[in-house]
Write a protein that holds these residues in place. Sequence first.
Motif, PDB file in Angstrom:
ATOM      1  N   UNK A 339     -13.426 -53.434 -14.118  1.00 18.05           N
ATOM      2  CA  UNK A 339     -12.968 -52.259 -14.581  1.00 18.05           C
ATOM      3  C   UNK A 339     -13.425 -51.894 -16.013  1.00 18.05           C
ATOM      4  N   UNK A 340     -14.600 -52.296 -16.392  1.00 20.49           N
ATOM      5  CA  UNK A 340     -15.301 -51.831 -17.638  1.00 20.49           C
ATOM      6  C   UNK A 340     -15.902 -50.760 -17.156  1.00 20.49           C
ATOM      7  N   UNK A 341     -16.058 -49.818 -18.277  1.00 22.77           N
ATOM      8  CA  UNK A 341     -16.646 -48.547 -18.217  1.00 22.77           C
ATOM      9  C   UNK A 341     -18.342 -48.790 -19.044  1.00 22.77           C
ATOM     10  N   UNK A 342     -19.303 -48.273 -18.183  1.00 29.53           N
ATOM     11  CA  UNK A 342     -20.693 -47.996 -18.727  1.00 29.53           C
ATOM     12  C   UNK A 342     -21.162 -46.708 -18.739  1.00 29.53           C
ATOM     13  N   UNK A 343     -21.946 -46.312 -19.773  1.00 24.47           N
ATOM     14  CA  UNK A 343     -22.235 -44.764 -19.827  1.00 24.47           C
ATOM     15  C   UNK A 343     -23.450 -44.766 -18.598  1.00 24.47           C
ATOM     16  N   UNK A 344     -23.157 -43.852 -18.107  1.00 24.37           N
ATOM     17  CA  UNK A 344     -24.249 -43.228 -16.787  1.00 24.37           C
ATOM     18  C   UNK A 344     -25.089 -42.381 -17.224  1.00 24.37           C
ATOM     19  N   UNK A 345     -24.686 -41.332 -17.536  1.00 20.92           N
ATOM     20  CA  UNK A 345     -25.701 -40.271 -18.082  1.00 20.92           C
ATOM     21  C   UNK A 345     -24.850 -39.188 -19.053  1.00 20.92           C
ATOM     22  N   UNK A 346     -25.426 -38.555 -19.857  1.00 23.77           N
ATOM     23  CA  UNK A 346     -24.895 -37.648 -20.796  1.00 23.77           C
ATOM     24  C   UNK A 346     -25.577 -36.171 -20.396  1.00 23.77           C
ATOM     25  N   UNK A 347     -24.633 -35.062 -20.298  1.00 25.45           N
ATOM     26  CA  UNK A 347     -24.966 -33.755 -19.858  1.00 25.45           C
ATOM     27  C   UNK A 347     -24.724 -32.988 -21.268  1.00 25.45           C
ATOM     28  N   UNK A 348     -26.017 -32.340 -21.381  1.00 24.96           N
ATOM     29  CA  UNK A 348     -25.878 -31.795 -22.918  1.00 24.96           C
ATOM     30  C   UNK A 348     -26.083 -30.267 -22.823  1.00 24.96           C
ATOM     31  N   UNK A 349     -25.962 -29.468 -23.787  1.00 25.02           N
ATOM     32  CA  UNK A 349     -26.233 -28.018 -23.915  1.00 25.02           C
ATOM     33  C   UNK A 349     -24.881 -27.004 -23.860  1.00 25.02           C
ATOM     34  N   UNK A 350     -23.882 -27.723 -24.099  1.00 26.79           N
ATOM     35  CA  UNK A 350     -22.692 -26.890 -23.963  1.00 26.79           C
ATOM     36  C   UNK A 350     -22.490 -26.420 -25.512  1.00 26.79           C
ATOM     37  N   UNK A 351     -22.767 -25.199 -25.623  1.00 33.45           N
ATOM     38  CA  UNK A 351     -22.997 -24.943 -27.035  1.00 33.45           C
ATOM     39  C   UNK A 351     -21.459 -24.927 -27.859  1.00 33.45           C
ATOM     40  N   UNK A 352     -20.445 -24.501 -27.066  1.00 30.50           N
ATOM     41  CA  UNK A 352     -19.415 -24.208 -27.717  1.00 30.50           C
ATOM     42  C   UNK A 352     -18.353 -25.421 -27.767  1.00 30.50           C
ATOM     43  N   UNK A 353     -18.908 -26.571 -26.944  1.00 29.36           N
ATOM     44  CA  UNK A 353     -18.082 -27.711 -26.840  1.00 29.36           C
ATOM     45  C   UNK A 353     -17.420 -27.508 -25.496  1.00 29.36           C
ATOM     46  N   UNK A 354     -16.785 -28.818 -24.805  1.00 28.06           N
ATOM     47  CA  UNK A 354     -16.281 -28.895 -23.667  1.00 28.06           C
ATOM     48  C   UNK A 354     -14.724 -29.131 -23.781  1.00 28.06           C
ATOM     49  N   UNK A 355     -13.807 -28.339 -23.147  1.00 28.41           N
ATOM     50  CA  UNK A 355     -12.393 -28.446 -23.396  1.00 28.41           C
ATOM     51  C   UNK A 355     -11.878 -28.802 -22.044  1.00 28.41           C
ATOM     52  N   UNK A 356     -12.673 -28.499 -21.011  1.00 25.32           N
ATOM     53  CA  UNK A 356     -11.731 -28.679 -19.633  1.00 25.32           C
ATOM     54  C   UNK A 356     -13.269 -29.099 -18.665  1.00 25.32           C
ATOM     55  N   UNK A 357     -12.639 -30.137 -17.589  1.00 24.65           N
ATOM     56  CA  UNK A 357     -13.515 -30.606 -16.650  1.00 24.65           C
ATOM     57  C   UNK A 357     -12.781 -30.786 -15.312  1.00 24.65           C
ATOM     58  N   UNK A 358     -13.657 -30.347 -14.221  1.00 27.31           N
ATOM     59  CA  UNK A 358     -13.066 -30.311 -12.922  1.00 27.31           C
ATOM     60  C   UNK A 358     -14.273 -30.985 -12.001  1.00 27.31           C
ATOM     61  N   UNK A 359     -13.624 -32.103 -11.282  1.00 22.65           N
ATOM     62  CA  UNK A 359     -14.542 -32.823 -10.325  1.00 22.65           C
ATOM     63  C   UNK A 359     -14.364 -31.915  -8.999  1.00 22.65           C
ATOM     64  N   UNK A 360     -15.267 -31.861  -8.296  1.00 22.17           N
ATOM     65  CA  UNK A 360     -15.256 -31.183  -6.756  1.00 22.17           C
ATOM     66  C   UNK A 360     -14.542 -32.197  -5.953  1.00 22.17           C
ATOM     67  N   UNK A 361     -13.956 -31.972  -4.779  1.00 20.67           N
ATOM     68  CA  UNK A 361     -13.340 -32.724  -4.103  1.00 20.67           C
ATOM     69  C   UNK A 361     -13.986 -34.059  -3.534  1.00 20.67           C
ATOM     70  N   UNK A 362     -15.368 -33.734  -3.287  1.00 21.14           N
ATOM     71  CA  UNK A 362     -16.200 -34.955  -2.949  1.00 21.14           C
ATOM     72  C   UNK A 362     -16.984 -35.660  -4.165  1.00 21.14           C
ATOM     73  N   UNK A 363     -16.804 -35.178  -5.371  1.00 20.89           N
ATOM     74  CA  UNK A 363     -17.304 -35.706  -6.288  1.00 20.89           C
ATOM     75  C   UNK A 363     -18.402 -35.593  -6.602  1.00 20.89           C
ATOM     76  N   UNK A 364     -19.237 -34.790  -5.792  1.00 17.27           N
ATOM     77  CA  UNK A 364     -20.516 -34.480  -6.068  1.00 17.27           C
ATOM     78  C   UNK A 364     -21.026 -33.612  -7.173  1.00 17.27           C
ATOM     79  N   UNK A 365     -20.178 -32.727  -7.516  1.00 17.49           N
ATOM     80  CA  UNK A 365     -20.246 -31.534  -8.590  1.00 17.49           C
ATOM     81  C   UNK A 365     -19.070 -31.764  -9.853  1.00 17.49           C
ATOM     82  N   UNK A 366     -19.357 -31.246 -10.918  1.00 15.76           N
ATOM     83  CA  UNK A 366     -18.686 -31.293 -12.070  1.00 15.76           C
ATOM     84  C   UNK A 366     -18.796 -30.203 -12.716  1.00 15.76           C
TER      85      UNK A 366
END
Length: 614
Positions: A339-366
């Motif tokens: 149950x340890x967490x490891x960094x998988x990838x970083x998604x960049x370019x959100x100039x204003x910062x990120x205040x909300x996230x939503x996973x798609x029902x099948x977890x394919x998209x974010x």
Amino acid sequence: MQANGAGQGQESSELSCLNSAQNGESSSVGGTHSNGLLSSTDNGNNVGTSNGSSVGPCTGTSKKRLTQAEEDVIRLIGQHLHGLGLNQTVDLLMQESGCRLEHPSATKFRNHVMEGEWDKVNLCGWLLCSRYERACCTCIPEIGWRRLPPQMTSLNCSDRMKFLLLQQKYLEYLEDGKVLEALQVLRGELTPLKYNTDRIHVLSGYLMCSHAEDLRAKAEWEGKGTASRCRLLDKLQTYLPPSVMLPPRRLHTLLRQAVELQRDRCLYHNTKLDNNLDSVSLLLDHVCSRKQFPCYTQQILTEHCNEVWFCKFSNDGTKLATGSKDTTVIIWQVDPETHQLKLLRTLEGHAYGVSYLAWSPDDTYLIACGPDDCSELWLWNVQTGELRTKMSQSHEDSLTSVAWNPDGKRFVTGGQRGQFYQCDLDGNLLDSWEGVRVQCLWCLNDGRIVLASDTHQRIRGYNFEDLTDRNIVQEDHPIMSFTVSKNGRLALLNVATQGVHLWDLQDRVLVRKYQGVTQGFYTIHSCFGGHNEDFIASGSEDHKVYIWHRRGELPIAELTGHTRTVNCVSWNPAIPSLMASASDDGTVRIWGPAPFLESQEADGLNENCSHMDS
């Protein structure tokens, strides 16, 4: 009055013994005593001798008068032992106690059903005889017609029981290839009942089955034998009073209910309920230790370099997404064993910062949204790390919230400047709602209704199919955020200056106000969590994480460690003992059970004992 009752009970006992002697019946039928009536009851009133001492039937031996509760316990034990095949033990128990496991007629009835002696069921079955539907019941002299409970005197109840028995008889004839006999049962016995005609039509179709396997498959029936007859008896017993025949496996049911009640009252119970009594000890009360609850920091994620505004586990619990003021989204992989967490990838370019996230029902998209002055949203393919869509309808927009449609092909988004859109995966506008200032969004499981909190301190339901809307929740203060339970029934609101409120969306009532949390005008996101979503967790402006049991207003845990406002809490949907919190201190904390739990089992046992003593 007491003397008259005693006389009737004694006379009844003598009659029972006389009938048994005349019929040549043994004292034990199917593991029960046909003459074991020491302290019988009618509607809860004990029947004994006039001097208050109970007398065993036929013997005249003076014994302790048993209370109704004591009789019930003896009968429950006897039924359980009988189910284990300890029939001689049951005989001795009933003989010494003077109780009777069930009525002799019920024993006969049970034996005939289990043997498939349907003609004898009709002859001896006081349930089915013609006298049962008249103003007498000489089949059961000890009970008497006028003393039967109302449900037993209902003709509809009798018809249901007849129907179930005849249905079994009909199916067994068909399985044995006795088509003519089965047809006679259908035409001459089932149809004249005029009960459940739709089912009779279905039964008639089984005449066309070519072989027994085809019949069992179409009828979804176990086939002739012990299994189907036991199931039939279980159904029949639901129509009988327990004074005549105990419900099946009654002691097992009571013990299971007791275990479930103890688990239900356990503040820290956070594992799947196992209805198998073999998995628990009946010798001790159920108590879960706090050490097994996600109250301890297991990991601190420090890869963000600014305030962390949001965190959310994926629907399958294998990943965690965190969004920060540092303009990045980080995807973390959850190790299924440690149950340890490891960094998988970083998604960049959100100039204003990120205040909300939503996973798609099948977890394919974010999907990632920004703060109030952000007019864009990003739709990422999590598996590849590629940006699929960067959507912006207008520079005047404020797309601060988003929710996925359950079909995974559409999403809704909006903000406080009056935008409310429904789009496809490519960002194409499908529908829009003008002038709705959205604070937070949620799509219900039906795929038609979208819940939106707005600047009028309310949550409204919007139907994009017929463009109708209705008010569901009305608060007296601004709703900063909300989330909905998996079943769509409950909504959890973070209300400015008020804290965390639980609403029933179906009844549209405020269920509970949770105490302890410090909630001003910052946007803080709470969550449901734990097995069966029995718990609620929220961040707070006092730097803590608060956890409540859903049914209690006071927190059961206050987690410390963060040094600034905790903006968001997310409970892993697949691992009930894992939780994450995001804070303005730039860290994400992973909470779990106490470390080295194995070496602390002795301490946990002592804690359990202290809980039980209290």
